[in-house]
Write a protein that holds these residues in place. Structure first.
Motif, short mmCIF file in Angstrom:
data_model
loop_
_atom_site.label_atom_id
_atom_site.label_comp_id
_atom_site.label_asym_id
_atom_site.label_seq_id
_atom_site.Cartn_x
_atom_site.Cartn_y
_atom_site.Cartn_z
N ASP A 771 -14.53 10.86 21.49
CA ASP A 771 -14.03 9.87 20.34
C ASP A 771 -12.40 10.45 20.31
O ASP A 771 -12.55 11.42 19.95
N LYS A 796 -8.71 4.53 16.79
CA LYS A 796 -9.58 5.39 17.27
C LYS A 796 -10.33 4.60 18.54
O LYS A 796 -9.87 3.34 18.66
N LYS A 797 -10.76 5.50 19.44
CA LYS A 797 -11.37 4.92 20.59
C LYS A 797 -12.36 5.70 21.17
O LYS A 797 -12.42 6.96 21.17
N ASP A 822 -17.46 1.27 25.84
CA ASP A 822 -16.19 1.94 25.14
C ASP A 822 -16.05 0.82 23.95
O ASP A 822 -16.60 -0.15 23.70
N THR A 823 -15.34 1.60 22.88
CA THR A 823 -15.10 0.91 21.69
C THR A 823 -13.61 1.43 21.13
O THR A 823 -13.11 2.30 21.71
N LYS A 824 -13.22 0.41 20.50
CA LYS A 824 -11.95 0.70 19.81
C LYS A 824 -12.05 0.43 18.05
O LYS A 824 -12.74 -0.32 17.88
N THR A 858 -15.21 -2.49 23.46
CA THR A 858 -14.22 -3.13 24.48
C THR A 858 -14.67 -3.23 25.67
O THR A 858 -14.16 -3.88 26.56
#
Lengths: 1098, 458
Positions: A771, A796-797, A822-824, A858
């Motif tokens: 993260d 954040k990612k 993946d997230t953001k 994402t």
């Protein structure tokens, strides 16, 4: 001599040190030589000596500044509060200062060099020095550039509770208590800090107690033993905890004694009384006469015939009566009279009267602390006795906590901590024990009675029809009736837990700027759950009866011996941690300060479980029957066959970590801060090659206290600081393995031998989750603290997150678990502390916090069907969809009810339709309605504190905004058991569709998809926004300085009301959106509780 | 003195730092299993354990065809109480499943394929001693057998009946030949599907022992039996005859029904001795205890000395329900049995004009079904007569065994035996004419969505 030593140290050690030291150590050695040689030239000289104490609590003040006003030289007090200041002047003045205290100036001369005993008085008008603890080090908040939230002891004690973490609710920005999740509504800790940074790995923050990760049961921590809490929110703050820090870190610091502090005794006692839950809150209810009416209608359509034909399937008393009437054993008039009689009952009344009660929690805590020259101590005893609002359920906890610090020689500190917790919890309420109250696979009918007319406990059908259990076996079997109130008294389900925690630490200061620490902690806990079903319990009677063999000659034999049944589950946890750390802290030329730590730690946590069942158990003698035949299949009553259940199970898990870490901060002119932090974690991930086991995580940050600049002249804003950090935290999921795994099982389906099951398809690409977070912060304080607080923005990612993605079933697997996602996210939090009125006798302060966080998926490789997204979207679990919120809520577009039939309508290929199967099959992901996040995206609190002389009143309002929830409604197929008040507002005649959205009742055969469409349609999604008055605290302080002759130095009497109520909600149905609609456990809002307590200091 | 203390402290610190960082034990510390129960398939016996997973490999064979066939009928009220899939399959509706739902008939069969593929993939990786060659062969042969029978069941359920003229273009099912879940699923042609199945079963024949100690484990006899069954579905009667003959040469046990207790439940407390390989169908509410036997078939049991009246059926207050078809777990048995193989052999002989042997094989089976001494052997004058009698007895003998659906599919190709199925629900009549495209069930939605495979046209 000194130089020789340094030379020797260099010569001996430098060649031997490992790689990670090669950069740091020579540099440090050079600093040593330089730093020490500065002191060597002064003459003539003598030392001004002394020690500095706080006037507030007589504690020592380490790191207070002592400045010689004549020559400008400075010194800082050590951890014992002592200082020495070398001077060449024969006389002069020196000033002692400490942030948050009024500075004091004293005179010295050569004949009176001390030692001075200096007591500083607190200064309410300046910023208090707040130190934050990362668990590895404590540092003043001024020098921290990361995102920390500090909760001091006073704020922690505002709330009355048995556990510690709930005290953080509404007082820490960015920290959200998820009450509407399955875990949250079951009373378990479900916290998210700055949203959620993982999809399927552990989502809970790391809890650190006194510098070590805490692996035990959080309920074992006595909140009275906690001095303060620091919440680490961004990468810079948390990355020092490496791969366990992805969800943020909560650092608990326990209370300690202080050197040279007189004995202080503190007593805290309180009692909390709570209301019974409001059983009339739930909409999932239809009245008894309507319930019976529906049963009659279904009965007439033959709906219960297959159950009745079996002769044993559990049916409700009304259905039983209807069957009797049909068979001719009772008349139509009798039936109608008896049904009318049943219709007058309301189970909620009986449950409220017999199964619920007012909760009573008592809490007592006594602690002693103090210290002499060579040692200090803290000892605490706690006793908590909580009686739940469930009759028959209670928990008790005794905690003993001690910490001793020894200072045997100068610069050496030895610390010993010992912690013992013993807790017992009893869970005997039939609502929470063994499946709860139910009829077969249904819930309980609303006209059930717990007590017969003559006052004896009433029987309700549970697994089998009363007509069957009453007659089968012709009196030879054990009583087969289930009487909830008897169960309440017969049940004996206890969970006992014992936890021991011991830690040892050695801290040695050397060469002026260094100290080395070695710490060790051992933690062991045993949790034993004993479900002792004695021979009177329904569980035992039912099981024995089911297995009873009726022989051809009419005699009975019992494969399960008549007697009690004991189910035992033992969980053990052993955890060990060792850490070595070298700290460096040096200031030179009054301009440069470098602090650095470097260290390494090893930790190992082993958890084991051991379950078994004993038959024929007698608690009195502890005896049981051996040789139970659990390998053969027996014919069962009333039907089928089975083997005697045996909960035999063993298991062991091991978490090993090996870590290296370092961080360093450089401060220039006290206003520029630069920091760097790095950590390498290695862990025993299964099947992963060694080079993938380690992950390096790092962070960097900078801070600028602008208000210290020469050009800064804003008198109204005396404090302004800017901060920025960048870095990585991590997370792991050890359930994933890199290779295909199998487990061996026994008792093969047909042959009874052992066989293998494939557990995990194996994932050679297995990695750690990472993260990344960028944090920008601004701290401010207006003159006289009229307004102060902070503003933070972060981006954040989430990288390489574990994803549970659906697979085409032809692969043989329906899901795959790997690093596929993946997230953001980004967020903003604002803290405003305001001193509205600050007169001598009356103060009014407001603390306002608002946090906004958005988490978006994402990348998610595989897309599920729209039906999956719609049906599985909730606030507890994630079915990720690229571009949408992690906890997105989806639904079918709603097109109202039809005029003629009251059927729900949706859209099929853009046209209004009632082809439900078609709508469900053809609604594409783009066509489904995305309602928004099911977790609050904007939340915070608004706390007002009023103080008049010694009287203080504080109210905390918590608000949660920008989120949605799915309401429950009725479904034709679910009736009558899954009834809902919406049943009454359903469409009944043409024209109703203009006033209601509740579809008409459908009769069998049901169109399953019609109910499904309505259940998941957008008309049942509502806005979750609400504002809640969480609690009120009222306290009065008696101080000996005011009340002469008071037997206590300080006495506080306080009252506290929790769960006061909702002030405003967006929904119009009176629903509490904090309740999970997914669980029956959260059918009612948490009852309001009232506490009264005293806190005395001797 | 003081300086020595510094020195000692430094040495001590660096010593324990060295203990952590330079530790040779690091590897063993980090190789500890995170969960003690985790294991990697690493020995032959591990793979044998996988083959022995009966709950996966011997259970939940597709039952959609059985739901849709004419072995039984359901009352409207029983039908009303079923789930979407069973209700739709019963009336041969165009769409069958709840939208987007997982279809166990499909996914459970592919889970069997996955288990078999894991074994076949790991067989290359495990070490074994020469003395274990026989075990190795048995494990490999079993894996091929399980994969083949799963493919065969899938083709019978989700692809059209075999037609040699169109088999190279008719769509079969995805042939998953690797356990790699990343491999793409593509529907192979029917021709390729059967080719793969037959080739693998030939390989298995060479590896498997004549008979297995446990009938949940494949054997050579069972493999011949399966081949005989598949050849029938393909219309390869000479192949079916050869395989049936080889099968019976290894095991021709028949159960004398006089020795059975019709009131026992289950009738076969363990397995019928006629079973060469045991399996059972996916559970569903229709093909169960409450299903009623097709009345035409029931009425065709006319001889009161026919013990099957009592063994196969249960008279529940006038309703005729099934009885001996349920195994000890109350599942519907779908075994490969010697009774089926006798019937296969007889049919193929009749089709080849060998009336004498055809009737002899039929009578060899039927004599075990009659009260001792009462059986009058069946006779036939023409091969058509023999075939008709044999198919009629086949219909009676193999009720509710999962075979009828394939028989309907193949016999409909022959106008002499083609029939139209009828259902009556709530006085609505539903029909399924011969060779209707609905003889192939739709591929599950989730499979289509995730792979883009073409759907069956119904």
């Amino acid at each position: 001599m000194k130089k020789l030593t340094i030379y020797l140290v260099r010569a001996m050690l430098c060649p031997k040190i490992k790689k990670q030291f090669t950069l740091a150590l020579p540099a440090l050695c050079v600093l040593l030589i330089h730093g020490n040689s500065l002191l060597a030239q002064q003459s003539p000289q003598f030392y001004i000596k002394g020690s500095v104490f706080s006037g507030e609590d007589s504690g020592i003040l380490p790191k207070a500044t002592i400045k010689n006003n004549t020559d400008g030289k400075q010194a800082i007090t050590n951890s014992a509060g002592e200082f020495q200041l070398l001077t060449a002047d024969t006389s002069g003045t020196f000033t002692v200062s400490y942030i948050g205290f009024k500075p004091l100036t004293l005179i010295y001369n050569r004949s009176h060099p001390g030692p001075f005993r200096i007591t500083l008085m607190p200064d309410e008008n300046t910023l208090r020095e707040v130190t934050v603890s990362t668990g590895y080090q404590t540092l003043p908040q001024e020098r921290a550039d990361g995102s920390f939230a500090q909760v001091d002891n006073k704020l922690l004690n505002r709330r009355v509770s048995t556990d510690i973490l709930s005290r953080l609710e509404g007082v820490v920005p960015d920290l959200l208590f998820n009450r509407n999740t399955i875990n949250g509504s079951a009373g378990q800790v479900d916290i998210s800090i700055r949203g959620q940074n993982t999809l399927f790995a552990n989502s809970q923050p790391l809890i650190v107690v006194d510098g070590f990760p805490y692996d035990g049961d959080l309920n074992n921590i006595n909140p009275n033993d906690i001095e303060s809490i620091t919440v680490l929110k961004d990468a810079s703050a948390a990355s020092i905890w490496g791969v366990r820090s992805g969800n943020g870190v909560i650092v608990l610091t326990t209370k300690k004694g202080k050197q040279n502090q007189p004995l202080a005794i503190e007593l805290n006692a309180n009692v909390t009384i709570g209301n019974k839950p409001n059983l009339y809150y739930s909409k999932n209810y239809i009245s008894s006469p309507d319930f019976i009416g529906l049963e009659q209608s279904l009965f007439n359509r033959g709906f219960y015939d297959s159950a009745l034909q079996t002769g044993y399937a559990a049916v409700s008393p009304a259905v039983q009566l209807m069957a009797e009437q049909r068979a001719g054993s009772i008349s139509a008039t009798d039936l109608s009279n008896q049904l009318n009689l049943l219709g007058q009952n309301d189970i909620r009344k009986d449950e409220s009267e017999y199964l619920y009660r007012h909760s009573v929690n008592q809490q007592y805590n006594l602690n002693l602390r103090g210290g002499g020259d060579k040692s200090d101590y803290f000892l605490s005893l706690g006793d908590d006795q909580d009686n739940s609002f469930y009759e028959g359920n209670q928990t008790g906890r005794i905690t003993i906590n001690s910490r001793l610090n020894f200072y045997p020689v100068k610069n050496l500190q030895i610390s010993v901590g010992a912690n013992y917790v013993q807790s017992t919890s009893v869970s005997n309420n039939p609502l929470t024990e063994y499946g709860g109250l139910s009829v077969g696979s249904n819930g309980l009918y609303p006209y059930a009675q717990l007590v017969n007319a003559n006052g004896t406990p009433a029987a309700i059908p549970k697994d089998y029809a009363l007509s069957y259990t009453d007659t089968v076996g012709h009196g030879k079997l054990l009583d087969w009736n289930y009487r909830p109130l008897d169960e309440l008294h017969n049940a004996d389900n206890t969970t006992k837990s014992i936890e021991n925690r011991i830690d040892l630490g050695v801290n040695y200061k050397f060469l002026k700027d260094f100290h080395a620490e070695l710490k060790y902690q051992y933690e062991h806990s045993d949790l034993t759950q004993l479900n002792n079903y004695n021979s009177n319990t329904y569980y035992a009677r039912n099981l024995i009866n089911e297995y009873t063999q009726i022989n051809t000659d009419g005699t009975l034999s019992y494969p399960i011996p008549v007697g009690g049944i004991l189910q035992q589950a033992e969980n053990g946890l052993t955890s060990q941690d060792v850490r070595g750390q070298l700290n460096f802290d040096h200031i030179w030329n009054n301009k440069h300060q470098v602090t650095a730590i470097i260290g390494s730690e090893v930790s190992s946590t082993i958890a084991s479980i051991n379950d078994y069942t004993v038959y024929g158990y007698d608690k009195g003698t502890g005896s049981s029957v051996a040789n139970i035949d659990d390998s053969d299949s027996f014919g069962l009553l009333p039907k089928g066959s089975g083997m005697i259940p045996n909960t035999l199970g063993f298991g062991k898990t091991t978490d090993n970590f090996l870590s290296y870490y370092s961080n360093a901060a450089y401060t220039y002119l006290g206003r520029y801060v630069f920091s760097l932090s790095g950590r390498i974690d290695k862990s025993n991930l299964f099947g992963v090659s060694t080079n993938q086991k380690a992950v390096p995580l790092y962070s960097a940050g900078a801070g600028w206290e602008m208000s210290k600049e020469d050009f800064y002249h804003l008198d109204w804003l005396p404090y302004l600081k800017l901060r920025a950090t960048y870095g990585y935290t991590g997370n792991i999921n050890k359930s994933a393995t890199a290779v295909t795994t199998i487990s061996q099982l026994s008792n093969n389906y047909d042959s009874g031998d052992s066989y293998d099951q494939i557990d995990n398809p194996g994932n050679p690409e297995l990695r750690w989750e990472k993260d990344r977070m960028i944090n920008l912060g601004l701290d401010y304080a207006f003159k006289n603290q009229v307004l102060s607080g902070s503003v933070e923005y972060y981006i954040k990612k989430g990288i390489d997150l574990f994803g549970n993605s659906p697979l085409a079933p032809s692969t043989g697997q329906t899901t795959f678990f790997g690093n596929t996602a993946d997230t953001k996210g980004n967020g903003l939090d604002i803290v405003i502390n305001s001193r509205n009125i600050n007169s001598k006798n009356f103060q009014w302060t407001t603390n306002f916090m608002i946090s906004h966080v958005v988490d978006i998926v994402t990348k998610y490789d595989v897309t599920a069907t729209s039906a999956n997204y719609i049906a599985f979207s909730n606030s507890s679990s994630i079915l990720p969809l690229t571009g949408k919120s992690l906890f997105g809520l989806y639904s079918y577009a709603w097109a109202g009810l039809t005029h003629n039939t009251g059927d729900p309508q949706g859209y099929l290929n853009g046209k209004v339709s009632t082809d439900y199967a078609g709508i469900i099959a053809n609604t594409s992901i783009n066509d489904m309605v995305y309602n928004g996040s099911s977790r609050p995206t904007t939340f915070g609190s608004f706390k007002n504190t009023f103080a008049y002389k010694q009287l203080s009143l504080s109210l905390n309002i918590i608000y949660k905004l920008n989120y949605y929830f799915r309401k429950t409604s009725y479904s034709s197929q679910g009736l009558p058991y899954s009834g809902n008040q919406d049943f009454y507002s359903r469409w009944q005649k043409p024209g109703d569709e203009t006033t209601t959205n509740v579809p008409s009742l459908q009769y069998p055969p049901y169109t399953t998809d019609r109910d499904l469409f309505y259940k998941y349609s957008s008309v049942l999604i509502d806005n979750g926004d609400h504002i809640r008055l969480q609690d009120i605290n009222l306290s009065y302080d008696f101080d000996r300085s005011v009340y002469k002759g008071l037997p206590f130095k300080h006495l506080q009497v306080y009252g506290y009301i929790n769960n006061v109520g909702i002030l405003w909600r967006a929904n119009h149905d009176g629903l509490d959106p904090d309740l999970s609609s997914n669980t029956t456990a959260a059918a009612y809002p948490l009852p309001r509780t009232f506490s009264l307590g005293i806190k005395a200091t001797l | 003195m003081k300086d020595f203390t510094y020195l000692k402290a430094c040495i001590c610190f660096l010593l324990f730092a060295g203990v952590f960082s330079g530790c040779k034990k690091e590897d063993s510390f980090l190789n500890v299993k995170p969960n003690e129960s985790l294991a990697v398939p690493s020995t032959l016996s591990d793979l044998q354990g996988i083959i022995h997973n009966q709950a996966v490999l011997n259970e939940n064979y597709p039952s959609l065809g059985e739901i849709a066939c004419d072995d039984y009928y359901a009352s409207t009220s029983l039908w009303d109480n079923q789930g979407t899939t069973a209700r739709n399959a019963y009336i041969w509706a165009k769409t069958v499943y709840d939208a987007g739902s997982n279809v166990p008939d499909w996914s459970d069969s592919y889970n069997q394929v996955y288990y078999a593929n894991i074994v076949l993939d790991y067989l290359h990786k495990v070490a074994y001693s020469p003395s274990q060659q026989q075990l190795y062969n048995q494990v490999k042969g079993s894996a091929l057998f399980f994969r083949s029978i799963a493919f065969y069941n899938l083709v019978q359920t989700f692809a059209l009946p075999y037609d040699p003229s169109t088999a190279s273009s008719d769509l079969g099912i995805p042939l998953r030949l690797t356990s790699d879940i990343n491999a793409k699923s593509v529907r192979a042609t029917e021709k390729d599907c059967y080719q793969q199945i037959l080739t693998d079963l030939q390989t298995a024949l060479a590896l498997l022992p004549n008979s297995a100690t446990d009938i949940t484990v494949p054997s050579k006899a069972a493999t011949y039996g399966l081949l005989s069954r598949i050849d029938l579905a393909l219309g390869d009667f000479s192949g079916s005859l050869a395989n049936a003959t080889s099968c019976l040469a290894l095991n021709n046990t028949l159960q004398n029904f006089n020795q059975l207790n019709p009131n026992a439940f289950p009738v076969f407390p363990n397995y019928s001795p006629e079973e060469l390989f045991h399996s059972s169908l996916e559970g569903n509410g229709l093909v169960g205890f409450n299903a009623q036997v097709d009345s035409t078939v029931y009425k065709s049991f006319i001889d009161p000395n026919d013990l099957r009246l009592a063994i196969l059926f249960y008279n529940n207050g006038g309703q005729i329900e099934f009885n001996s078809q349920f195994d000890k777990h109350s599942n519907v048995t779908s075994a490969i049995g010697t009774n089926e193989i006798y019937l296969n052999k007889a049919e193929c002989e009749a089709r080849a004009g060998d009336i004498k042997n055809a009737m002899a094989d039929l009578n060899a089976l039927l004599v075990t079904r009659w009260v001792t001494g009462t059986f009058k052997p069946y006779t036939a004058t023409t091969s058509t007569d023999a075939l008709t009698q044999i198919l009629s007895e086949r219909r009676k003998e193999l009720l509710l065994s999962g075979i009828r659906w394939t028989d309907l599919r193949r016999l409909n190709k022959d106008s002499r035996f083609a029939i139209t199925l009828k259902r009556n629900i709530n006085n609505t009549i539903y029909t399924l004419p011969p060779n209707d495209p609905r003889y192939a069930f739709p591929i599950p939605d989730n499979e289509i969505e995730l792979t883009g495979e073409p759907q069956n046209n119904r």
